[in-house]
Scaffold this motif. Structure first.
Motif, PDB file in Angstrom:
ATOM      1  N   GLY A  11      -6.613   2.736   0.893  1.00  0.00           N
ATOM      2  CA  GLY A  11      -5.943   1.563   1.442  1.00  0.00           C
ATOM      3  C   GLY A  11      -4.985   0.928   0.450  1.00  0.00           C
ATOM      4  O   GLY A  11      -3.906   0.467   0.821  1.00  0.00           O
ATOM      5  N   MET A  12      -5.370   0.907  -0.833  1.00  0.00           N
ATOM      6  CA  MET A  12      -4.479   0.359  -1.853  1.00  0.00           C
ATOM      7  C   MET A  12      -3.235   1.219  -2.018  1.00  0.00           C
ATOM      8  O   MET A  12      -2.122   0.689  -2.163  1.00  0.00           O
ATOM      9  CB  MET A  12      -5.215   0.214  -3.180  1.00  0.00           C
ATOM     10  N   ILE A  13      -3.399   2.540  -1.961  1.00  0.00           N
ATOM     11  CA  ILE A  13      -2.236   3.429  -2.043  1.00  0.00           C
ATOM     12  C   ILE A  13      -1.312   3.178  -0.848  1.00  0.00           C
ATOM     13  O   ILE A  13      -0.092   3.057  -1.007  1.00  0.00           O
ATOM     14  CB  ILE A  13      -2.682   4.908  -2.096  1.00  0.00           C
ATOM     15  N   CYS A  14      -1.886   3.070   0.327  1.00  0.00           N
ATOM     16  CA  CYS A  14      -1.078   2.809   1.524  1.00  0.00           C
ATOM     17  C   CYS A  14      -0.412   1.446   1.470  1.00  0.00           C
ATOM     18  O   CYS A  14       0.756   1.291   1.859  1.00  0.00           O
ATOM     19  CB  CYS A  14      -1.938   2.929   2.781  1.00  0.00           C
ATOM     20  N   ALA A  15      -1.132   0.437   0.983  1.00  0.00           N
ATOM     21  CA  ALA A  15      -0.562  -0.909   0.891  1.00  0.00           C
ATOM     22  C   ALA A  15       0.594  -0.941  -0.107  1.00  0.00           C
ATOM     23  O   ALA A  15       1.646  -1.548   0.166  1.00  0.00           O
ATOM     24  CB  ALA A  15      -1.638  -1.910   0.493  1.00  0.00           C
ATOM     25  N   LEU A  16       0.425  -0.290  -1.257  1.00  0.00           N
ATOM     26  CA  LEU A  16       1.514  -0.239  -2.232  1.00  0.00           C
ATOM     27  C   LEU A  16       2.730   0.505  -1.676  1.00  0.00           C
ATOM     28  O   LEU A  16       3.870   0.111  -1.913  1.00  0.00           O
ATOM     29  CB  LEU A  16       1.032   0.406  -3.524  1.00  0.00           C
ATOM     30  N   THR A  17       2.465   1.553  -0.921  1.00  0.00           N
ATOM     31  CA  THR A  17       3.561   2.289  -0.294  1.00  0.00           C
ATOM     32  C   THR A  17       4.263   1.420   0.738  1.00  0.00           C
ATOM     33  O   THR A  17       5.494   1.417   0.833  1.00  0.00           O
ATOM     34  CB  THR A  17       3.028   3.584   0.354  1.00  0.00           C
ATOM     35  N   GLN A  18       3.502   0.664   1.519  1.00  0.00           N
ATOM     36  CA  GLN A  18       4.100  -0.223   2.517  1.00  0.00           C
ATOM     37  C   GLN A  18       4.935  -1.312   1.846  1.00  0.00           C
ATOM     38  O   GLN A  18       6.027  -1.635   2.317  1.00  0.00           O
ATOM     39  CB  GLN A  18       3.010  -0.863   3.382  1.00  0.00           C
TER      40      GLN A  18
END
Length: 119
Positions: A11-18
């Motif tokens: 989720g953190m990887i996805c949030a940083l990507t977003q």
């Protein structure tokens, strides 16, 4: 606990990507290439394996994991075949994943009627 850790890290990887998508003018394709390249780089310098052991599927499923798989394949093929391994290692290492994505994407397009977004 393993599932929670994978969920949080992924989720953190996805949030940083977003955040990267929202706050920069980078196109999604370039961000995808950036993530694959980052995974390859982290694998090459030896940081990806400890990260993947800690985060589990939260690190191996996103595009960072794909870049690391490419790196591993190229490294093994270069060790076995020398210079030609640069060209064949990545293909051999990720062939199953890419083939599955193509097959399931095609099946989804046949089973469901894809529609273009109207602007």
């Amino acid at each position: 606990m393993v599932f929670i850790k994978a969920f949080v890290i992924g989720g953190m990887i996805c949030a940083l990507t977003q955040i990267l998508m929202e706050k920069t003018r980078l196109m999604p394709g370039r961000i995808m290439v950036l993530l694959v390249t980052l995974g390859t780089f982290l694998g090459a310098v030896g940081l990806y394996e400890p990260f993947a052991e800690f985060a589990g599927a939260g690190a191996t499923v996103p595009l960072l994991g794909f870049g690391n798989v490419l790196w591993k394949g190229v490294r093994e093929a270069v060790d076995a075949n020398g210079f030609l391994g640069l060209f064949q290692g990545g293909f051999k290492a990720c062939a199953v994943g890419v083939s599955a994505a193509l097959i399931f994407g095609y099946l989804a397009s046949v089973l469901f009627e894809p529609k273009m977004k109207k602007k």
